[in-house]
Design an enzyme around this catalytic site. Structure first.
Site, PDB file in Angstrom:
ATOM      1  N   TYR A 258       0.939  -1.208   0.165  1.00  0.00           N
ATOM      2  CA  TYR A 258       0.010   0.118   0.084  1.00  0.00           C
ATOM      3  C   TYR A 258       0.835   1.400   0.036  1.00  0.00           C
ATOM      4  CZ  TYR A 258      -3.321   3.334   1.757  1.00  0.00           C
ATOM      5  OH  TYR A 258      -4.281   4.480   1.697  1.00  0.00           O
TER       6      TYR A 258
ATOM      7  N   ASP B   5       9.262   2.928  -0.699  1.00  0.00           N
ATOM      8  CA  ASP B   5       8.008   3.727   0.124  1.00  0.00           C
ATOM      9  C   ASP B   5       8.722   3.299   1.388  1.00  0.00           C
ATOM     10  OD1 ASP B   5       6.098   4.206   1.848  1.00  0.00           O
ATOM     11  OD2 ASP B   5       4.504   3.727   0.431  1.00  0.00           O
TER      12      ASP B   5
ATOM     13  N   LYS C 244       4.520   9.610   8.500  1.00  0.00           N
ATOM     14  CA  LYS C 244       4.192   9.203   9.825  1.00  0.00           C
ATOM     15  C   LYS C 244       5.136   9.662  10.793  1.00  0.00           C
ATOM     16  CE  LYS C 244       2.043   4.821   8.116  1.00  0.00           C
ATOM     17  NZ  LYS C 244       0.627   4.951   8.433  1.00  0.00           N
TER      18      LYS C 244
HETATM   19  N1  PMP Z   1       2.984   4.233   2.171  1.00  0.00           N
HETATM   20  C1  PMP Z   1       2.811   3.296   3.364  1.00  0.00           C
HETATM   21  C2  PMP Z   1       3.781   2.095   3.310  1.00  0.00           C
HETATM   22  C3  PMP Z   1       1.809   3.511   4.040  1.00  0.00           C
HETATM   23  O1  PMP Z   1       1.724   2.306   5.131  1.00  0.00           O
HETATM   24  C4  PMP Z   1       0.878   4.505   4.088  1.00  0.00           C
HETATM   25  C5  PMP Z   1      -0.118   4.343   5.258  1.00  0.00           C
HETATM   26  N2  PMP Z   1      -0.319   3.453   6.224  1.00  0.00           N
HETATM   27  C6  PMP Z   1       1.169   5.454   3.140  1.00  0.00           C
HETATM   28  C7  PMP Z   1       1.987   5.169   2.151  1.00  0.00           C
HETATM   29  C8  PMP Z   1       0.126   6.412   2.914  1.00  0.00           C
HETATM   30  O2  PMP Z   1       0.451   7.604   4.122  1.00  0.00           O
HETATM   31  P1  PMP Z   1      -0.899   8.529   4.459  1.00  0.00           P
HETATM   32  O3  PMP Z   1      -1.777   7.755   5.208  1.00  0.00           O
HETATM   33  O4  PMP Z   1      -0.017   9.456   5.334  1.00  0.00           O
HETATM   34  O5  PMP Z   1      -1.279   9.312   3.086  1.00  0.00           O
END
Ligand code: PMP
Length: 365
Positions: free
Chosen positions: A156, A251, A279
């Site tokens: 994700y 990511d 985060k």
């Molecule tokens: N990339 C990863 C690996 C994530 O775990 C998340 C959110 N859980 C995101 C991107 C998206 O980040 P946001 O919720 O701040 O848009």
């Protein structure tokens, strides 16, 4: 243990007051929540409305105290209302919350990120992990002049149209692997491969020679359970991307400053071309960042033709919180977290074994 019904348990603990907020929320907010994972879809029961947090504890609207194993889904590695972060936020807010001009702390913050993650030769701040991922994709396309993106099933990267294909996290919970509203034409720009299967990835890349702009991966898959990379997998991706002129994007929104002080790229010794962060780097405030090789970052506006902007990007309050959080994430913190996490996981496995329940607790950091 066999009679444990999570739905009944949540009903038991959630007070009338909580129920009232839940009814009110559902009327005015779609599904009662501002992010689907908060809807308790995967665990059952009524979402709990939190009022405050302190260290490892949170209290709900009825005053009930909980041990928080969620940590706001990652950002709160230092715990709730962590003193240095709270003070940094208060001081920054008192000086003004947004200027629409550059500020010195943005530079200090980017430098600190770069110090911890040297692959990020240049850093651009945004407001969420989603924004970081979508901006990194556009930049990779601008750099390569190619269109296709390769992503992994179950990974994700936020709710970007092109990345909501076989996504994990909330998307898995809802049983909607590809979101409604994503046009077929957009979905067709995404090539899928199974995580940890290098031969499949090589096959997928060979199928679209010279067409793949970027390969984006959670270096430790964290949105379909925790799946560590097989030995050699990330190294193999690095080699493949270098040979094929594909931009390798890690990511690290979840893994960054979490699995180690320098993220998964430090832990596994693999240098991506671009990284996405979010985060933890905001100390609990909304944030995202992306960055990497100077030769790629130079395409970004105002230097180059790839456009990306943000009224509140690099917000002074967020940056102050992020600086305070990162400065306090010293090596000793990671050593202590490692020990505590190991103890917790061993305890869970032991308890499950005693109860005759088969349980795996995969963990990285
Ligand atoms: N990339 C990863 C690996 C994530 O775990 C998340 C959110 N859980 C995101 C991107 C998206 O980040 P946001 O919720 O701040 O848009």
């Amino acid at each position: 243990m066999g009679n444990f019904d999570p739905e009944e348990e949540v009903k038991r603990v959630s007070s009338k007051r909580n129920q009232n907020w839940w009814h009110r929320a559902q009327k005015i907010i779609p599904g009662g929540v501002n992010s689907p994972v908060r809807g308790f879809g995967a665990v059952g029961g009524v979402p709990v409305f939190m009022r405050r947090g302190e260290g490892p504890f949170v209290w709900d609207e009825s005053g009930r105290k909980y041990i928080d194993f969620v940590g706001s889904w990652g950002p709160l590695i230092l715990g709730h209302a962590y003193g240095p972060v709270v003070r940094a936020i208060q001081e920054a807010a008192a000086r003004g919350t947004s200027f629409g001009t550059p500020t010195a702390n943005e530079v200090r913050f980017a430098e600190l990120i770069q110090e911890r993650m040297p692959s990020m030769q240049q850093v651009r701040l945004v407001n969420s992990g989603t924004e970081a991922a979508l901006s990194a994709l556009r930049l990779a396309r601008a750099h390569t002049g190619r269109t296709l993106i390769l992503k992994f099933e179950g990974c994700y990267h936020g709710h970007v149209d092109q990345l909501l294909i076989a996504a994990g996290s909330g998307a898995t919970t809802l049983g909607v692997p590809s979101s409604a509203g994503v046009p077929d034409l957009v979905a067709q720009q995404t090539v899928l491969a199974p995580y940890n299967d290098l031969q499949e990835v090589i096959g997928a890349v060979k199928k679209y020679p010279g067409q793949i702009a970027a390969l984006i991966v959670e270096p430790v898959a964290g949105n379909m359970g925790v799946i560590p990379p097989e030995p050699g997998f990330l190294q193999g991706l690095r080699k493949l991307c270098s040979a094929e002129g594909i931009v390798l994007i890690f990511d690290e929104v979840m893994t960054g400053f979490r699995v180690s002080a320098g993220g998964a790229q430090e832990l596994y010794g693999v240098r991506p071309d671009l990284s996405c962060l979010g985060k933890i780097i905001g100390g609990g405030l909304p944030v995202g960042a992306y960055g990497g090789r100077r030769a790629i970052m130079k395409h970004l506006a105002p230097l180059g033709p790839a456009y990306q902007a943000g009224t509140l990007s690099g917000n002074p309050v967020t940056v102050a919180a992020g600086l305070a959080a990162l400065k306090n994430l010293r090596p000793a913190v990671y050593r202590s977290l490692e020990l505590r996490a190991a103890e917790l996981c061993q305890g869970l496995v032991r308890a499950a074994k005693e109860a005759g329940v088969e349980l795996q607790v995969p963990r990285v950091g």
